[in-house]
Design a protein around this motif. Structure first.
Motif, PDB file in Angstrom:
ATOM      1  N   GLY A  53      50.642  41.644  23.683  1.00 49.46           N
ATOM      2  CA  GLY A  53      51.916  41.729  23.427  1.00 49.46           C
ATOM      3  C   GLY A  53      52.061  40.804  22.335  1.00 49.46           C
ATOM      4  N   GLY A  54      51.638  39.804  22.491  1.00 51.27           N
ATOM      5  CA  GLY A  54      51.717  38.394  21.746  1.00 51.27           C
ATOM      6  C   GLY A  54      51.305  37.405  22.734  1.00 51.27           C
ATOM      7  N   ARG A  55      51.681  37.743  24.418  1.00 47.30           N
ATOM      8  CA  ARG A  55      51.497  36.982  25.691  1.00 47.30           C
ATOM      9  C   ARG A  55      50.090  36.424  25.601  1.00 47.30           C
ATOM     10  N   SER A  56      50.201  35.175  26.439  1.00 47.18           N
ATOM     11  CA  SER A  56      48.863  34.811  26.635  1.00 47.18           C
ATOM     12  C   SER A  56      49.050  35.286  28.301  1.00 47.18           C
ATOM     13  N   ILE A  57      48.119  36.455  29.231  1.00 43.15           N
ATOM     14  CA  ILE A  57      48.132  36.677  29.867  1.00 43.15           C
ATOM     15  C   ILE A  57      46.962  35.951  31.272  1.00 43.15           C
ATOM     16  N   LEU A  58      45.452  35.933  30.531  1.00 40.66           N
ATOM     17  CA  LEU A  58      44.812  35.166  31.231  1.00 40.66           C
ATOM     18  C   LEU A  58      44.149  33.788  30.516  1.00 40.66           C
ATOM     19  N   ARG A  59      44.092  32.500  31.041  1.00 41.94           N
ATOM     20  CA  ARG A  59      43.638  31.648  30.401  1.00 41.94           C
ATOM     21  C   ARG A  59      41.986  31.121  31.135  1.00 41.94           C
ATOM     22  N   GLU A  60      41.403  30.737  30.743  1.00 43.88           N
ATOM     23  CA  GLU A  60      40.010  30.288  30.687  1.00 43.88           C
ATOM     24  C   GLU A  60      39.482  30.375  32.091  1.00 43.88           C
ATOM     25  N   ILE A  61      39.796  32.138  32.916  1.00 42.17           N
ATOM     26  CA  ILE A  61      38.970  32.191  34.051  1.00 42.17           C
ATOM     27  C   ILE A  61      37.612  32.219  34.105  1.00 42.17           C
ATOM     28  N   SER A  62      37.049  31.842  35.159  1.00 44.91           N
ATOM     29  CA  SER A  62      35.983  31.462  35.512  1.00 44.91           C
ATOM     30  C   SER A  62      35.212  31.859  37.755  1.00 44.91           C
ATOM     31  N   LEU A  63      34.776  32.983  37.394  1.00 44.44           N
ATOM     32  CA  LEU A  63      34.821  33.196  38.898  1.00 44.44           C
ATOM     33  C   LEU A  63      32.932  33.846  38.684  1.00 44.44           C
ATOM     34  N   ASP A  64      32.798  33.797  40.257  1.00 47.12           N
ATOM     35  CA  ASP A  64      30.998  34.881  40.575  1.00 47.12           C
ATOM     36  C   ASP A  64      31.233  34.916  42.822  1.00 47.12           C
ATOM     37  N   VAL A  65      30.607  35.853  42.784  1.00 49.33           N
ATOM     38  CA  VAL A  65      30.796  36.403  43.655  1.00 49.33           C
ATOM     39  C   VAL A  65      28.714  36.715  44.102  1.00 49.33           C
ATOM     40  N   ALA A  66      28.115  36.634  44.603  1.00 48.41           N
ATOM     41  CA  ALA A  66      26.828  36.715  45.131  1.00 48.41           C
ATOM     42  C   ALA A  66      26.652  38.451  46.153  1.00 48.41           C
ATOM     43  N   PRO A  67      26.373  38.622  46.234  1.00 47.70           N
ATOM     44  CA  PRO A  67      25.719  40.097  47.314  1.00 47.70           C
ATOM     45  C   PRO A  67      26.163  40.088  48.756  1.00 47.70           C
ATOM     46  N   GLY A  68      26.432  40.345  48.887  1.00 49.91           N
ATOM     47  CA  GLY A  68      27.181  41.176  50.398  1.00 49.91           C
ATOM     48  C   GLY A  68      28.563  39.511  50.778  1.00 49.91           C
ATOM     49  N   GLU A  69      28.984  38.703  49.665  1.00 50.74           N
ATOM     50  CA  GLU A  69      29.981  37.562  50.005  1.00 50.74           C
ATOM     51  C   GLU A  69      31.471  38.806  49.513  1.00 50.74           C
ATOM     52  N   VAL A  70      32.521  38.304  50.155  1.00 50.55           N
ATOM     53  CA  VAL A  70      33.790  38.568  49.908  1.00 50.55           C
ATOM     54  C   VAL A  70      34.931  37.402  49.178  1.00 50.55           C
ATOM     55  N   LEU A  71      35.656  37.660  48.168  1.00 54.85           N
ATOM     56  CA  LEU A  71      35.861  36.511  47.247  1.00 54.85           C
ATOM     57  C   LEU A  71      37.138  36.929  47.379  1.00 54.85           C
ATOM     58  N   GLY A  72      38.397  36.301  48.293  1.00 55.47           N
ATOM     59  CA  GLY A  72      39.793  36.968  48.061  1.00 55.47           C
ATOM     60  C   GLY A  72      40.565  36.243  46.528  1.00 55.47           C
ATOM     61  N   ILE A  73      41.523  37.039  46.620  1.00 59.48           N
ATOM     62  CA  ILE A  73      42.003  36.685  45.183  1.00 59.48           C
ATOM     63  C   ILE A  73      44.231  36.503  45.512  1.00 59.48           C
ATOM     64  N   ILE A  74      44.443  35.184  45.480  1.00 62.81           N
ATOM     65  CA  ILE A  74      45.884  35.794  45.897  1.00 62.81           C
ATOM     66  C   ILE A  74      46.392  34.613  44.925  1.00 62.81           C
ATOM     67  N   GLY A  75      47.833  34.926  44.965  1.00 64.69           N
ATOM     68  CA  GLY A  75      48.909  34.329  43.776  1.00 64.69           C
ATOM     69  C   GLY A  75      50.276  35.529  43.624  1.00 64.69           C
ATOM     70  N   PRO A  76      51.319  33.915  43.378  1.00 64.34           N
ATOM     71  CA  PRO A  76      52.263  34.393  43.101  1.00 64.34           C
ATOM     72  C   PRO A  76      52.144  36.428  42.346  1.00 64.34           C
ATOM     73  N   ASN A  77      53.897  37.657  41.968  1.00 63.96           N
ATOM     74  CA  ASN A  77      54.154  38.653  41.228  1.00 63.96           C
ATOM     75  C   ASN A  77      53.919  37.801  39.922  1.00 63.96           C
TER      76      ASN A  77
END
Length: 249
Positions: free
Chosen positions: A22-46
């Protein structure tokens, strides 16, 4: 199908993901990786872009730019059905189930969602993993939040996924139920080697289960690393905790 890591050890990764809606920037240059058996938590405000990121990673929404790799394959342009067949499973904030169906009918529908069709033994295997003990003749509408989440997980697990994207799996659960969810995720990650990426506001759950954490704010990653590191990061306090205080006021 067993988890297959790429040459750098990651099972799943994204690089420089951007998204405009809708003309708004929602995500900017997001990078991540996760290995087998790994747990990656994502937190942040609403409004940080966490669920929008899951929309892109799962294949529901294509990114504006960036790349996504899963099991050594570029899946950036694959839709969500094809990513699911490669072994990617996802849950949502609200555990919506087909309320008019019985538990047995829900499990059967999951077994026959696509070929090869699975057997009742596969359903039983998935249900046992999450300790789902509800009789098959119970109508799904009668299930409480925890058992709805367990039913949906059982449906995903019968396909032996390599990666699970879990969007606020502890939402609506009491402390004893969160402890049960913790144990389930430990089994999935550490014994079955399933990679898990979860969005979660319950820090107490992340403290026990997450190997690493990533904090998002306004569509960007502001900090990443061990949970103790990100929670002590001044940028995280400015983006996350101080905002929570303002919203509470």
């Amino acid at each position: 199908m067993r988890p297959h890591a790429s040459s750098d050890g990651s099972l799943f990764s994204c690089r420089n993901i951007t998204l405009d809606l809708g003309g708004r920037s929602i995500l900017r240059e997001i990078s991540l990786d996760v290995a087998p058996g790994e747990v990656l938590g994502i937190i942040g405000p609403n409004g940080a872009g966490k669920t929008s990121l899951f929309e892109v990673l799962s294949g529901r929404i294509p990114p504006k730019s960036g790349t996504i790799h899963f099991r050594g394959q570029d899946v950036t342009h694959l839709n969500l059905q094809r990513r699911a067949r490669l072994g990617l499973g996802r849950t949502f904030q609200t555990p919506v189930v087909p309320e008019e169906l019985t538990v047995a009918e829900v499990l059967k529908a999951a077994r026959q969602a696509y070929k090869p069709y699975l057997t009742p033994d596969d359903s039983e295997w998935g249900a046992d993993l999450v300790d789902f003990r509800i009789p098959g003749n119970v109508v799904a509408e009668r299930l409480d939040t925890l058992h709805r989440r367990k039913l949906l997980l059982a449906c995903l697990l019968m396909r032996r996924p390599a990666l699970l994207l879990l969007d606020e799996p502890a939402a609506g659960l009491i402390n004893s139920e969160i402890d049960e969810l913790d144990e389930i995720m430990r089994v999935l990650a550490k014994e079955l080697r399933i990679a898990i990426v979860l969005i979660e506001h319950r820090i107490e759950l992340l403290e026990t289960i997450a190997d690493r954490a990533m904090v998002m704010d306004a569509g960007e990653v502001v900090s990443s690393g061990p949970l103790t590191h990100v929670l002590s990061d001044p940028k995280v306090h400015a983006a996350y905790f101080e905002m929570d205080v303002e919203e509470a006021v």
